[in-house]
Design a protein around this motif. Structure first.
Motif, PDB file in Angstrom:
ATOM      1  N   LYS A 147       0.817  -1.209   0.000  1.00 38.18           N
ATOM      2  CA  LYS A 147       0.000   0.000   0.000  1.00 38.18           C
ATOM      3  C   LYS A 147       0.851   1.260   0.000  1.00 38.18           C
ATOM      4  O   LYS A 147       0.449   2.300  -0.528  1.00 38.18           O
ATOM      5  CB  LYS A 147      -0.941  -0.020   1.203  1.00 38.18           C
ATOM      6  CG  LYS A 147      -2.037  -1.072   1.108  1.00 38.18           C
ATOM      7  CD  LYS A 147      -2.820  -1.178   2.400  1.00 38.18           C
ATOM      8  CE  LYS A 147      -3.855  -2.303   2.348  1.00 38.18           C
ATOM      9  NZ  LYS A 147      -4.578  -2.474   3.625  1.00 38.18           N
ATOM     10  N   PHE A 148       2.035   1.180   0.597  1.00 33.28           N
ATOM     11  CA  PHE A 148       2.914   2.352   0.665  1.00 33.28           C
ATOM     12  C   PHE A 148       3.996   2.336  -0.403  1.00 33.28           C
ATOM     13  O   PHE A 148       4.978   3.076  -0.313  1.00 33.28           O
ATOM     14  CB  PHE A 148       3.536   2.459   2.056  1.00 33.28           C
ATOM     15  CG  PHE A 148       2.559   2.865   3.121  1.00 33.28           C
ATOM     16  CD1 PHE A 148       2.137   4.185   3.234  1.00 33.28           C
ATOM     17  CD2 PHE A 148       2.034   1.924   3.987  1.00 33.28           C
ATOM     18  CE1 PHE A 148       1.225   4.565   4.206  1.00 33.28           C
ATOM     19  CE2 PHE A 148       1.117   2.288   4.958  1.00 33.28           C
ATOM     20  CZ  PHE A 148       0.715   3.607   5.072  1.00 33.28           C
ATOM     21  N   GLY A 149       3.843   1.476  -1.421  1.00 29.79           N
ATOM     22  CA  GLY A 149       4.759   1.466  -2.546  1.00 29.79           C
ATOM     23  C   GLY A 149       6.083   0.802  -2.281  1.00 29.79           C
ATOM     24  O   GLY A 149       7.046   0.988  -3.038  1.00 29.79           O
ATOM     25  N   LEU A 150       6.157   0.009  -1.211  1.00 33.40           N
ATOM     26  CA  LEU A 150       7.415  -0.643  -0.837  1.00 33.40           C
ATOM     27  C   LEU A 150       7.364  -2.162  -1.029  1.00 33.40           C
ATOM     28  O   LEU A 150       8.230  -2.877  -0.525  1.00 33.40           O
ATOM     29  CB  LEU A 150       7.744  -0.327   0.630  1.00 33.40           C
ATOM     30  CG  LEU A 150       7.893   1.164   0.962  1.00 33.40           C
ATOM     31  CD1 LEU A 150       8.042   1.351   2.463  1.00 33.40           C
ATOM     32  CD2 LEU A 150       9.078   1.770   0.229  1.00 33.40           C
ATOM     33  N   GLY A 151       6.371  -2.631  -1.769  1.00 37.46           N
ATOM     34  CA  GLY A 151       6.149  -4.070  -1.874  1.00 37.46           C
ATOM     35  C   GLY A 151       6.867  -4.745  -3.018  1.00 37.46           C
ATOM     36  O   GLY A 151       6.296  -5.615  -3.687  1.00 37.46           O
ATOM     37  N   GLY A 152       8.123  -4.392  -3.252  1.00 44.24           N
ATOM     38  CA  GLY A 152       8.908  -5.053  -4.289  1.00 44.24           C
ATOM     39  C   GLY A 152       9.558  -6.317  -3.774  1.00 44.24           C
ATOM     40  O   GLY A 152       9.393  -6.711  -2.616  1.00 44.24           O
ATOM     41  N   TYR A 187      -3.760  -5.532  -4.234  1.00 44.49           N
ATOM     42  CA  TYR A 187      -4.070  -4.251  -3.582  1.00 44.49           C
ATOM     43  C   TYR A 187      -3.970  -3.071  -4.556  1.00 44.49           C
ATOM     44  O   TYR A 187      -3.894  -1.917  -4.125  1.00 44.49           O
ATOM     45  CB  TYR A 187      -3.157  -4.051  -2.366  1.00 44.49           C
ATOM     46  CG  TYR A 187      -3.493  -5.006  -1.246  1.00 44.49           C
ATOM     47  CD1 TYR A 187      -4.508  -4.717  -0.346  1.00 44.49           C
ATOM     48  CD2 TYR A 187      -2.818  -6.220  -1.108  1.00 44.49           C
ATOM     49  CE1 TYR A 187      -4.837  -5.597   0.673  1.00 44.49           C
ATOM     50  CE2 TYR A 187      -3.142  -7.116  -0.098  1.00 44.49           C
ATOM     51  CZ  TYR A 187      -4.161  -6.792   0.786  1.00 44.49           C
ATOM     52  OH  TYR A 187      -4.491  -7.671   1.787  1.00 44.49           O
ATOM     53  N   ASN A 188      -3.988  -3.384  -5.861  1.00 45.17           N
ATOM     54  CA  ASN A 188      -4.022  -2.345  -6.911  1.00 45.17           C
ATOM     55  C   ASN A 188      -2.880  -1.340  -6.781  1.00 45.17           C
ATOM     56  O   ASN A 188      -3.076  -0.121  -6.834  1.00 45.17           O
ATOM     57  CB  ASN A 188      -5.367  -1.609  -6.888  1.00 45.17           C
ATOM     58  CG  ASN A 188      -6.528  -2.533  -7.189  1.00 45.17           C
ATOM     59  OD1 ASN A 188      -6.487  -3.298  -8.155  1.00 45.17           O
ATOM     60  ND2 ASN A 188      -7.554  -2.493  -6.347  1.00 45.17           N
ATOM     61  N   ARG A 189      -1.674  -1.878  -6.621  1.00 47.30           N
ATOM     62  CA  ARG A 189      -0.492  -1.017  -6.543  1.00 47.30           C
ATOM     63  C   ARG A 189       0.467  -1.430  -7.655  1.00 47.30           C
ATOM     64  O   ARG A 189       0.922  -2.572  -7.695  1.00 47.30           O
ATOM     65  CB  ARG A 189       0.206  -1.148  -5.182  1.00 47.30           C
ATOM     66  CG  ARG A 189      -0.632  -0.671  -4.001  1.00 47.30           C
ATOM     67  CD  ARG A 189      -0.936   0.811  -4.062  1.00 47.30           C
ATOM     68  NE  ARG A 189      -1.550   1.308  -2.844  1.00 47.30           N
ATOM     69  CZ  ARG A 189      -2.854   1.318  -2.592  1.00 47.30           C
ATOM     70  NH1 ARG A 189      -3.687   0.802  -3.492  1.00 47.30           N
ATOM     71  NH2 ARG A 189      -3.324   1.791  -1.463  1.00 47.30           N
ATOM     72  N   LYS A 190       0.776  -0.520  -8.553  1.00 44.84           N
ATOM     73  CA  LYS A 190       1.642  -0.833  -9.689  1.00 44.84           C
ATOM     74  C   LYS A 190       3.116  -0.770  -9.324  1.00 44.84           C
ATOM     75  O   LYS A 190       3.945  -1.470  -9.900  1.00 44.84           O
ATOM     76  CB  LYS A 190       1.347   0.123 -10.846  1.00 44.84           C
ATOM     77  CG  LYS A 190      -0.040  -0.052 -11.447  1.00 44.84           C
ATOM     78  CD  LYS A 190      -0.253   0.879 -12.630  1.00 44.84           C
ATOM     79  CE  LYS A 190      -1.632   0.668 -13.244  1.00 44.84           C
ATOM     80  NZ  LYS A 190      -1.862   1.560 -14.404  1.00 44.84           N
ATOM     81  N   ILE A 191       3.458   0.093  -8.376  1.00 39.99           N
ATOM     82  CA  ILE A 191       4.856   0.306  -8.019  1.00 39.99           C
ATOM     83  C   ILE A 191       5.175  -0.365  -6.690  1.00 39.99           C
ATOM     84  O   ILE A 191       4.406  -0.264  -5.733  1.00 39.99           O
ATOM     85  CB  ILE A 191       5.180   1.809  -7.931  1.00 39.99           C
ATOM     86  CG1 ILE A 191       4.967   2.475  -9.289  1.00 39.99           C
ATOM     87  CG2 ILE A 191       6.609   2.030  -7.447  1.00 39.99           C
ATOM     88  CD1 ILE A 191       5.125   3.982  -9.263  1.00 39.99           C
ATOM     89  N   GLY A 192       6.336  -1.040  -6.673  1.00 40.95           N
ATOM     90  CA  GLY A 192       6.806  -1.640  -5.433  1.00 40.95           C
ATOM     91  C   GLY A 192       8.316  -1.608  -5.393  1.00 40.95           C
ATOM     92  O   GLY A 192       8.973  -2.323  -6.152  1.00 40.95           O
ATOM     93  N   LEU A 193       8.863  -0.776  -4.556  1.00 38.48           N
ATOM     94  CA  LEU A 193      10.318  -0.654  -4.492  1.00 38.48           C
ATOM     95  C   LEU A 193      10.933  -1.922  -3.911  1.00 38.48           C
ATOM     96  O   LEU A 193      10.478  -2.413  -2.872  1.00 38.48           O
ATOM     97  CB  LEU A 193      10.710   0.555  -3.641  1.00 38.48           C
ATOM     98  CG  LEU A 193      10.267   1.927  -4.179  1.00 38.48           C
ATOM     99  CD1 LEU A 193      10.670   3.023  -3.202  1.00 38.48           C
ATOM    100  CD2 LEU A 193      10.858   2.178  -5.553  1.00 38.48           C
ATOM    101  N   PRO A 194      11.952  -2.469  -4.554  1.00 37.60           N
ATOM    102  CA  PRO A 194      12.597  -3.682  -4.045  1.00 37.60           C
ATOM    103  C   PRO A 194      13.471  -3.381  -2.833  1.00 37.60           C
ATOM    104  O   PRO A 194      13.843  -2.227  -2.586  1.00 37.60           O
ATOM    105  CB  PRO A 194      13.442  -4.152  -5.231  1.00 37.60           C
ATOM    106  CG  PRO A 194      13.769  -2.893  -5.966  1.00 37.60           C
ATOM    107  CD  PRO A 194      12.557  -2.010  -5.817  1.00 37.60           C
ATOM    108  N   ALA A 195      13.811  -4.426  -2.100  1.00 41.37           N
ATOM    109  CA  ALA A 195      14.686  -4.283  -0.935  1.00 41.37           C
ATOM    110  C   ALA A 195      15.860  -5.238  -1.098  1.00 41.37           C
ATOM    111  O   ALA A 195      15.682  -6.457  -1.090  1.00 41.37           O
ATOM    112  CB  ALA A 195      13.931  -4.591   0.349  1.00 41.37           C
ATOM    113  N   ALA A 196      17.059  -4.672  -1.280  1.00 41.32           N
ATOM    114  CA  ALA A 196      18.264  -5.488  -1.392  1.00 41.32           C
ATOM    115  C   ALA A 196      18.582  -6.146  -0.047  1.00 41.32           C
ATOM    116  O   ALA A 196      18.077  -5.734   1.003  1.00 41.32           O
ATOM    117  CB  ALA A 196      19.437  -4.626  -1.844  1.00 41.32           C
ATOM    118  N   LYS A 197      19.434  -7.168  -0.085  1.00 41.35           N
ATOM    119  CA  LYS A 197      19.748  -7.904   1.135  1.00 41.35           C
ATOM    120  C   LYS A 197      20.305  -6.987   2.218  1.00 41.35           C
ATOM    121  O   LYS A 197      19.922  -7.108   3.387  1.00 41.35           O
ATOM    122  CB  LYS A 197      20.746  -9.030   0.828  1.00 41.35           C
ATOM    123  CG  LYS A 197      21.067  -9.891   2.047  1.00 41.35           C
ATOM    124  CD  LYS A 197      22.007 -11.034   1.703  1.00 41.35           C
ATOM    125  CE  LYS A 197      22.313 -11.859   2.943  1.00 41.35           C
ATOM    126  NZ  LYS A 197      23.224 -12.986   2.663  1.00 41.35           N
TER     127      LYS A 197
END
Length: 295
Positions: free
Chosen positions: A176-181, A236-246
């Protein structure tokens, strides 16, 4: 008089769901936990009274693994599983009319980090490290109690998904906050099960009295972390999801007082025994599961 179900460690996300669903089916559900108003672990007399004449004992007890693995927590994680299991085994053995079935929780984390092939109950390879040691000790404690009148089943449970708690709370919030990569390289396998299918597995084991031993409790279609996070964003209808590196996850899990293993271990688990027995999944794919959860 209602038939009894005993839920040990039944106050968490899974236990509360099971309690509601069993009560909807007309069962009386008694819970064993650390505090009132439930039967407490220190009251052996009341635990045995509850077990007497019960249809089913489900043991979910154990300290959450969502914490830092320092020595104090590691000891509590292990002991909270083995000691409660051994106590239940002793009390079941002393019952005049013991539970017909004892289902003990285990974990799909018992298998090794697997990116090359899926792990089944027959050819799955046991892994190494603290979490695996806990899982093997837990199962050893359970099966050390040879109970003539009580059927025993251990469920190696994958990550449980549902709409009222568990891992879907942080995953949905990240989306929802665009961090779901993807997390890490996103290639690690994500074995999961919808909580309703987990509940139905227990009913299935109850109904099929020839079933004993170890079962993988996972959906038949595991996916990669990259596919899972994409499916959550879609739900959740979110197109963008920023990935999180190790390295980002290392910092984040330190701040949140948890471990990266929970996110980065590749769990590739197939429910081979349930499939061969003919168990029908209500939520066999991640899209079906997430559609219900997001709705």
């Amino acid at each position: 008089m209602k038939k009894k179900i005993i839920l040990a460690g039944g106050t968490g996300f899974t236990g509360e769901y099971f309690k509601r669903r069993f009560e909807e089916l007309g069962y009386e559900v008694l819970i064993i936990s650390r505090g009132e108003p439930h039967i407490t672990w220190g009251n052996k007399v009341k635990i045995q009274q509850a077990l007497e004449g019960s249809e089913l004992l489900i043991n979910l007890a154990g300290k959450s693994v969502n914490c830092r693995y320092h020595e104090k927590n590691k000891k509590e994680i292990l002991n909270s599983r083995t000691e409660t299991t051994n106590l239940l085994g002793e009390l079941v053995a002393s019952c005049q009319k013991p539970p017909k079935l004892w289902v003990n929780s285990s974990t799909a984390t018992i298998y090794r980090h697997a990116e090359d092939r899926p792990m089944t109950e027959v050819d799955g390879e046991i892994g190494e490290g603290f979490s695996v040691n806990v899982a093997t000790a837990w199962e050893e404690a359970f099966f050390s109690h040879q109970l003539e009148a009580t059927r025993q089943v251990a469920l190696r449970i994958a990550i449980v998904l549902g709409d009222s708690g568990g891992v879907m709370v942080p995953y949905s919030n990240l989306a929802k906050f665009g961090l779901g990569g993807q997390q890490g390289n996103g290639k690690q396998m994500f074995s999961w099960i919808h909580i309703e299918d987990l509940f139905q597995m227990i009913l299935y084991v109850m109904d099929n009295e020839h079933l004993t031993g170890i079962f993988n409790s996972a959906a038949p279609n595991p996916i990669t972390n990259r596919e899972f996070t994409a499916a959550v964003r879609k739900a959740y209808n979110r197109k963008i999801g920023l990935p999180a590196a190790k390295w980002m996850l290392e910092i984040g899990t330190f701040v949140l007082r948890t471990e990266t293993e929970l996110l980065l271990k590749s769990r590739w688990v197939i429910p081979e025994r349930f499939e061969k027995e003919g168990f029908a999944f209500k939520y066999a794919t991640i899209d079906e599961a997430l559609e219900q959860i997001a709705r």
